[in-house]
Design an enzyme around this catalytic site. Structure first.
Site, PDB file in Angstrom:
ATOM      1  N   GLY A  17       0.930  -1.069  -0.006  1.00 47.32           N
ATOM      2  CA  GLY A  17       0.116  -0.065  -0.104  1.00 47.32           C
ATOM      3  C   GLY A  17       0.872   1.281   0.086  1.00 47.32           C
ATOM      4  O   GLY A  17       1.953   1.525   0.742  1.00 47.32           O
ATOM      5  N   SER A  18       0.508   2.249  -0.806  1.00 53.09           N
ATOM      6  CA  SER A  18       1.000   3.379  -0.764  1.00 53.09           C
ATOM      7  C   SER A  18       0.541   4.618  -0.285  1.00 53.09           C
ATOM      8  O   SER A  18       0.706   5.850  -0.832  1.00 53.09           O
ATOM      9  CB  SER A  18       1.578   3.915  -2.470  1.00 53.09           C
ATOM     10  OG  SER A  18       0.443   3.931  -3.168  1.00 53.09           O
ATOM     11  N   PHE A  20      -1.185   6.751   3.216  1.00 49.78           N
ATOM     12  CA  PHE A  20      -0.392   7.167   4.311  1.00 49.78           C
ATOM     13  C   PHE A  20       0.482   6.124   5.284  1.00 49.78           C
ATOM     14  O   PHE A  20       1.354   6.416   5.528  1.00 49.78           O
ATOM     15  CB  PHE A  20      -1.736   8.067   5.373  1.00 49.78           C
ATOM     16  CG  PHE A  20      -2.052   9.247   4.862  1.00 49.78           C
ATOM     17  CD1 PHE A  20      -0.885  10.499   4.731  1.00 49.78           C
ATOM     18  CD2 PHE A  20      -3.084   9.311   4.301  1.00 49.78           C
ATOM     19  CE1 PHE A  20      -1.563  11.876   4.289  1.00 49.78           C
ATOM     20  CE2 PHE A  20      -3.625  10.520   3.595  1.00 49.78           C
ATOM     21  CZ  PHE A  20      -2.806  11.622   3.960  1.00 49.78           C
ATOM     22  N   VAL A  85      -1.631  -6.977  -5.112  1.00 52.77           N
ATOM     23  CA  VAL A  85      -1.461  -8.130  -4.329  1.00 52.77           C
ATOM     24  C   VAL A  85      -2.729  -9.110  -4.125  1.00 52.77           C
ATOM     25  O   VAL A  85      -3.780  -8.679  -3.851  1.00 52.77           O
ATOM     26  CB  VAL A  85      -0.904  -7.630  -2.841  1.00 52.77           C
ATOM     27  CG1 VAL A  85      -1.109  -9.046  -1.750  1.00 52.77           C
ATOM     28  CG2 VAL A  85       0.054  -6.988  -2.701  1.00 52.77           C
ATOM     29  N   GLU A 180     -17.942  18.112   3.044  1.00 50.31           N
ATOM     30  CA  GLU A 180     -17.137  19.115   2.104  1.00 50.31           C
ATOM     31  C   GLU A 180     -17.662  19.101   0.734  1.00 50.31           C
ATOM     32  O   GLU A 180     -17.593  20.040   0.090  1.00 50.31           O
ATOM     33  CB  GLU A 180     -15.891  18.451   2.222  1.00 50.31           C
ATOM     34  CG  GLU A 180     -15.203  18.710   3.669  1.00 50.31           C
ATOM     35  CD  GLU A 180     -13.935  18.019   3.840  1.00 50.31           C
ATOM     36  OE1 GLU A 180     -13.277  18.139   4.863  1.00 50.31           O
ATOM     37  OE2 GLU A 180     -13.728  16.708   3.361  1.00 50.31           O
ATOM     38  N   ASP A 319      -6.499   1.842   7.561  1.00 50.05           N
ATOM     39  CA  ASP A 319      -7.864   1.631   7.729  1.00 50.05           C
ATOM     40  C   ASP A 319      -8.257   0.355   7.831  1.00 50.05           C
ATOM     41  O   ASP A 319      -9.333  -0.177   8.029  1.00 50.05           O
ATOM     42  CB  ASP A 319      -8.774   2.088   6.629  1.00 50.05           C
ATOM     43  CG  ASP A 319      -8.759   3.748   6.437  1.00 50.05           C
ATOM     44  OD1 ASP A 319      -8.589   4.408   7.696  1.00 50.05           O
ATOM     45  OD2 ASP A 319      -8.975   4.277   5.377  1.00 50.05           O
ATOM     46  N   ALA A 330      -6.303   9.728   8.412  1.00 43.86           N
ATOM     47  CA  ALA A 330      -4.806   9.672   8.196  1.00 43.86           C
ATOM     48  C   ALA A 330      -4.080   9.425   9.384  1.00 43.86           C
ATOM     49  O   ALA A 330      -2.971   8.815   9.489  1.00 43.86           O
ATOM     50  CB  ALA A 330      -4.597  10.975   7.473  1.00 43.86           C
TER      51      ALA A 330
END
Length: 498
Positions: A17-18, A20, A85, A180, A319, A330
């Site tokens: 995973g890339s 945070f 993966v 938002e 997460d 994050a």
């Protein structure tokens, strides 16, 4: 198949995973006596909290999604492998990833799994065709094209009914992302697009925020939720609480109210921000680790040191981990990844897993922006909103953006957007809207081809089957099944109708 071996090398850490968790875990091992391989199915590090600003034309993808290889190019002990993966063998200590049909097997001594979460439709996955989520760059670009495309179609609408449907925007879920996004769609219609059309007034657009619970921003409490709700209502956003979405199609949304009333909202543009589900790798880890379980959202219930039972060198962060009191934000991913990196370095210095101190999460607060000059912020017991909270929100998000160039460009874009009326990223293409459908059609076609080949092979081996048995057992008769081309055309037709 290629194999990345850890033999005859330093301690090898594989990070999956890339986001945070993955990026901060990798960077925190920069000076450790280890080799790090980061495996990711995307080539970028996505700053997900600002994804809604890409969707509404404030920022470009480059500002919030720098290339992972560029971010890590000065870290000599780190390398990046692109691929999804598909298998983790805890006994052999290998990770298998796949890119364009090619499998790569990477051995590990320590493993950090930080694959995050994806959009959850609570079992109604067919909603995704008409209401994209907000988890990827593709989602944001598709939504931008759908928002701007709705205004363009409304300009050409020949009936008032159709025009109203095209100018109705529905956001499902009143969490931070939903709040938002609803605020920015309202500002886009009221400020940026004012006076740009001849047949419609963009300010007449309806923005509807649906929430199944009884409050806006439920995790932040009634005080801040009330502030956010009042600000949105002052902007013209229609907030409908205790409203459960029961169906979504190309033309609108079906809603069930708390009193059982079923009603219909005609809308062309819908977005889903109501829930998340953990990566499928969580269930894989649980199945292959005796005693490890997952919660209802598919997150791994980890040990106090963020590992899984029986495997003290396999950490789950972000997460994907389920830890009481740690929100899916994050900060949780960053702190968990740094903790895991510290335990790996301590292990190199001779510390045993039994000597590890439990992970402790430090809550630095939470915040959400509602509109320009207005946000809500919670730091410990301190709760405040308005302009000061908005400035704090700006500062925090700038701090965590990767790279000085991204920060400088982001400040400029914010200055132009919030002090003026223009937005710098208003490009939208038809391809963005239909790309996801095209990929789904390709995958469906490949699956149907594989299934047909399997059935044909099975039929050829069944020498005792009577004539017509193949058809009875499920193989397709010519002309009976809708062709792939026909199904694809129907999907595209439905999407255009939406």
């Amino acid at each position: 198949m290629s194999t990345e071996s850890a033999g005859n090398r330093r301690h090898h850490v594989v990070v999956i995973g890339s986001g945070f968790g993955g990026l901060f875990g990798t960077k925190h091992l920069k000076r450790a006596d280890v080799d790090v391989t980061l495996i990711s199915k995307t080539s970028t590090h996505l700053f997900q909290p600002l994804l809604y600003q890409v969707a509404t034309g404030i920022l470009s993808t480059g500002e919030i999604a720098p290339a992972t290889r560029l971010v890590l190019r000065k870290q000599q002990n780190a390398r990046v492998v692109l691929g999804e993966v598909i298998d983790i063998d805890l006994q052999a200590k290998t990770v298998t990833s796949q890119l364009l049909g090619q499998d790569t097997v990477t051995e590990f001594d320590s493993l950090i799994v930080a694959t995050g979460a994806q959009q959850s439709y609570f079992g109604n996955d067919h909603f995704a065709e008409f209401a994209p989520g907000m988890k990827t760059i593709d989602d944001a670009l598709e939504l931008r094209a759908r928002i701007l495309g709705s205004f363009e179609q409304a300009e050409l609408a020949t009936t008032q009914e159709e025009r109203e449907r095209l100018l109705t925007f529905v956001v499902v879920g009143a969490g931070p992302t939903g709040v938002e996004l609803a605020g920015q769609i309202a500002e886009l219609a009221d400020r940026t697009l004012e006076g740009t059309f001849h047949n419609i007034d963009p300010r007449e657009a309806r923005v509807i925020l649906l929430e199944g619970a009884g409050a806006v921003l439920p995790p932040m409490g009634p005080k801040l939720g009330g502030k956010a709700q009042r600000r949105l209502e002052n902007m013209g956003v229609e907030i409908q609480l205790n409203a459960m979405v029961t169906d979504i199609d190309a033309h609108g949304v079906t809603v069930k109210d708390s009193d059982g009333t079923i009603r219909r909202i005609e809308s062309a543009c819908k977005v889903w921000s109501a829930g998340v589900a953990a990566s499928e790798l969580g269930r894989m880890l649980a199945e292959r680790s005796e005693g490890t379980e997952v919660d209802r959202a598919g997150r791994v219930i980890v040990e106090p040191d963020l590992t899984i039972k029986g495997h003290p060198h396999v950490f789950v962060v972000g997460d994907l981990m389920s830890v009481p009191g740690v929100p899916g934000q994050a900060q949780g991913a960053i702190q968990g990844a740094i903790y895991a990196a510290k335990q790996i370095k301590a292990g190199l210095n001779g510390q045993s897993p039994q000597e590890r101190k439990p992970f402790k999460y430090f809550n630095k607060g939470s915040m959400a922006t509602v509109s320009r000059f207005s946000a809500v912020c919670q730091v410990g017991k301190l709760e405040f909103g308005g302009f000061i909270a908005w400035l704090a929100w700006l500062a925090l998000h700038l701090y965590y953006l990767i790279g000085y160039r991204s920060r400088i460009v982001t400040v400029i874009q914010w200055f132009v957007t919030f002090l003026g009326r223009s937005r710098g990223q208003m490009a939208a293409t038809e391809q963005w809207v239909f790309a996801r459908l095209a990929l789904e059609a390709i995958n469906d076609s490949e699956k149907d081809t594989a299934d047909s080949a399997g059935r044909a092979d099975a039929a050829s081996k069944s020498t005792e089957a009577p004539a017509g048995a193949a058809t009875a057992n499920g193989t397709a008769e010519p002309g009976n099944d809708e062709s792939m081309e026909g199904r694809d055309e129907k999907k595209v037709s439905d999407r255009k109708a939406g």
